[in-house]
Design an enzyme around this catalytic site. Structure first.
Site, PDB file in Angstrom:
ATOM      1  N   HIS A  23       0.838  -1.212   0.000  1.00 36.09           N
ATOM      2  CA  HIS A  23       0.000   0.000   0.000  1.00 36.09           C
ATOM      3  C   HIS A  23       0.868   1.256   0.000  1.00 36.09           C
ATOM      4  CE1 HIS A  23      -3.075  -2.677   2.274  1.00 36.09           C
ATOM      5  NE2 HIS A  23      -3.614  -2.434   1.096  1.00 36.09           N
ATOM      6  N   LYS A  47     -15.725  -6.736   7.765  1.00 38.05           N
ATOM      7  CA  LYS A  47     -16.713  -6.878   8.836  1.00 38.05           C
ATOM      8  C   LYS A  47     -16.081  -6.901  10.212  1.00 38.05           C
ATOM      9  CE  LYS A  47     -20.134  -8.648   6.016  1.00 38.05           C
ATOM     10  NZ  LYS A  47     -20.086  -9.785   5.130  1.00 38.05           N
ATOM     11  N   ARG A  96      -2.643  -6.464  -8.218  1.00 38.42           N
ATOM     12  CA  ARG A  96      -1.587  -7.435  -7.938  1.00 38.42           C
ATOM     13  C   ARG A  96      -1.610  -8.584  -8.923  1.00 38.42           C
ATOM     14  NH1 ARG A  96      -3.584  -7.731  -1.858  1.00 38.42           N
ATOM     15  NH2 ARG A  96      -5.431  -7.358  -3.142  1.00 38.42           N
ATOM     16  N   SER A 134      -3.084  -7.744   3.349  1.00 38.50           N
ATOM     17  CA  SER A 134      -3.213  -7.541   4.789  1.00 38.50           C
ATOM     18  C   SER A 134      -3.610  -8.847   5.473  1.00 38.50           C
ATOM     19  CB  SER A 134      -4.259  -6.464   5.083  1.00 38.50           C
ATOM     20  OG  SER A 134      -3.894  -5.246   4.485  1.00 38.50           O
TER      21      SER A 134
HETATM   22  P1  ADP Z   1     -10.033  -3.203  -0.139  1.00 38.97           P
HETATM   23  O1  ADP Z   1     -10.899  -3.839   0.899  1.00 38.97           O
HETATM   24  O2  ADP Z   1     -10.561  -1.921  -0.657  1.00 38.97           O
HETATM   25  O3  ADP Z   1      -9.576  -4.116  -1.235  1.00 38.97           O
HETATM   26  P2  ADP Z   1      -7.271  -3.253   0.756  1.00 38.97           P
HETATM   27  O4  ADP Z   1      -6.699  -2.540   1.929  1.00 38.97           O
HETATM   28  O5  ADP Z   1      -7.201  -4.733   0.759  1.00 38.97           O
HETATM   29  O6  ADP Z   1      -8.756  -2.724   0.688  1.00 38.97           O
HETATM   30  O7  ADP Z   1      -6.590  -2.725  -0.585  1.00 38.97           O
HETATM   31  C1  ADP Z   1      -6.688  -1.404  -0.997  1.00 38.97           C
HETATM   32  C2  ADP Z   1      -6.064  -1.263  -2.393  1.00 38.97           C
HETATM   33  O8  ADP Z   1      -4.670  -1.545  -2.332  1.00 38.97           O
HETATM   34  C3  ADP Z   1      -6.641  -2.217  -3.428  1.00 38.97           C
HETATM   35  O9  ADP Z   1      -6.710  -1.539  -4.676  1.00 38.97           O
HETATM   36  C4  ADP Z   1      -5.627  -3.310  -3.512  1.00 38.97           C
HETATM   37  O10 ADP Z   1      -5.643  -3.940  -4.784  1.00 38.97           O
HETATM   38  C5  ADP Z   1      -4.346  -2.531  -3.290  1.00 38.97           C
HETATM   39  N1  ADP Z   1      -3.297  -3.368  -2.734  1.00 38.97           N
HETATM   40  C6  ADP Z   1      -3.367  -4.213  -1.686  1.00 38.97           C
HETATM   41  N2  ADP Z   1      -2.198  -4.825  -1.460  1.00 38.97           N
HETATM   42  C7  ADP Z   1      -1.345  -4.366  -2.398  1.00 38.97           C
HETATM   43  C8  ADP Z   1       0.030  -4.633  -2.720  1.00 38.97           C
HETATM   44  N3  ADP Z   1       0.732  -5.525  -2.038  1.00 38.97           N
HETATM   45  N4  ADP Z   1       0.581  -3.963  -3.759  1.00 38.97           N
HETATM   46  C9  ADP Z   1      -0.152  -3.084  -4.467  1.00 38.97           C
HETATM   47  N5  ADP Z   1      -1.441  -2.804  -4.231  1.00 38.97           N
HETATM   48  C10 ADP Z   1      -2.047  -3.430  -3.211  1.00 38.97           C
END
Ligand code: ADP
Length: 179
Positions: A23, A47, A96, A134
């Site tokens: 992120h 949730k 990803r 995450s």
């Molecule tokens: P959401 O519930 O909105 O998917 P996340 O926190 O899981 O929330 O992810 C937010 C954004 O960050 C999404 O667009 C996801 O694809 C991107 N993302 C998550 N992990 C990575 C990563 N390792 N590298 C690049 N982008 C990521």
């Protein structure tokens, strides 16, 4: 004309439970591309998050403190409504893999249907962060694995602490049931 000087404002919505270096890499790249970037912690997504919205906001603020055009906010409801409230034209998301692509393409199309001014901009994950999520980091930490290489320092500490607390909470619940 005026449009030439228009500031490019983007929003990066997500759950960030917790924020990973994947992120953070996207935030740095977005901060270089856009004039203003608002990281928006969605309160209505996951949730049962491990961290409260307030905790996640504080963690992200600390992790992005060196980037002066990045702000951290919270939101529930539609992302396009948030974008209209703060005057953002761009919605930033990360890709990803093909699973992300298919899901994100549908979300982008829906957001475009809700507001045809909403332009989604996709960033490809760096190869070294492609396998990061995450939820996987939470699982590995919970099983005793060291994934500090993939988390900002403050968040790695917070994650270890919270997982220890969760384990103690389970013991407490067990003891209360068997009293
Ligand atoms: P959401 O519930 O909105 O998917 P996340 O926190 O899981 O929330 O992810 C937010 C954004 O960050 C999404 O667009 C996801 O694809 C991107 N993302 C998550 N992990 C990575 C990563 N390792 N590298 C690049 N982008 C990521």
């Amino acid at each position: 004309g005026k449009r030439v000087n228009r500031m490019k404002v983007a929003v990066f919505p997500g759950t960030f439970d917790p924020l990973t270096l994947g992120h953070l890499d996207l935030i740095k790249r977005g901060s270089a591309l856009f004039d203003q970037l608002a990281v928006a912690v969605m309160t209505n997504r996951s949730k049962k998050p491990l961290f409260t919205v307030e905790e996640r906001v504080a963690q992200i603020r600390e992790a992005v403190s060196g980037l002066d055009n990045v702000s951290v906010i919270t939101t529930d409801g539609l992302t396009v409504d948030l974008m209209n409230r703060i005057g953002a034209d761009y919605l930033m998301r990360g890709l990803r893999n093909t699973t992300d692509f298919q899901y994100e393409r549908d979300i982008a199309a829906m957001n475009n249907f809700l507001d045809d001014q909403c332009e989604t901009v996709f960033f490809l994950a760096k190869p070294e962060y492609q396998h990061l999520s995450s939820s996987i980091l939470k699982e590995v930490t919970s099983s005793g694995g060291d994934i500090s290489a993939y988390l900002p320092k403050n968040i790695n500490e917070a994650l270890k602490q919270r997982i220890e607390e969760e384990k103690l909470k389970q013991v407490k619940e067990h003891n209360e049931k068997t009293r």
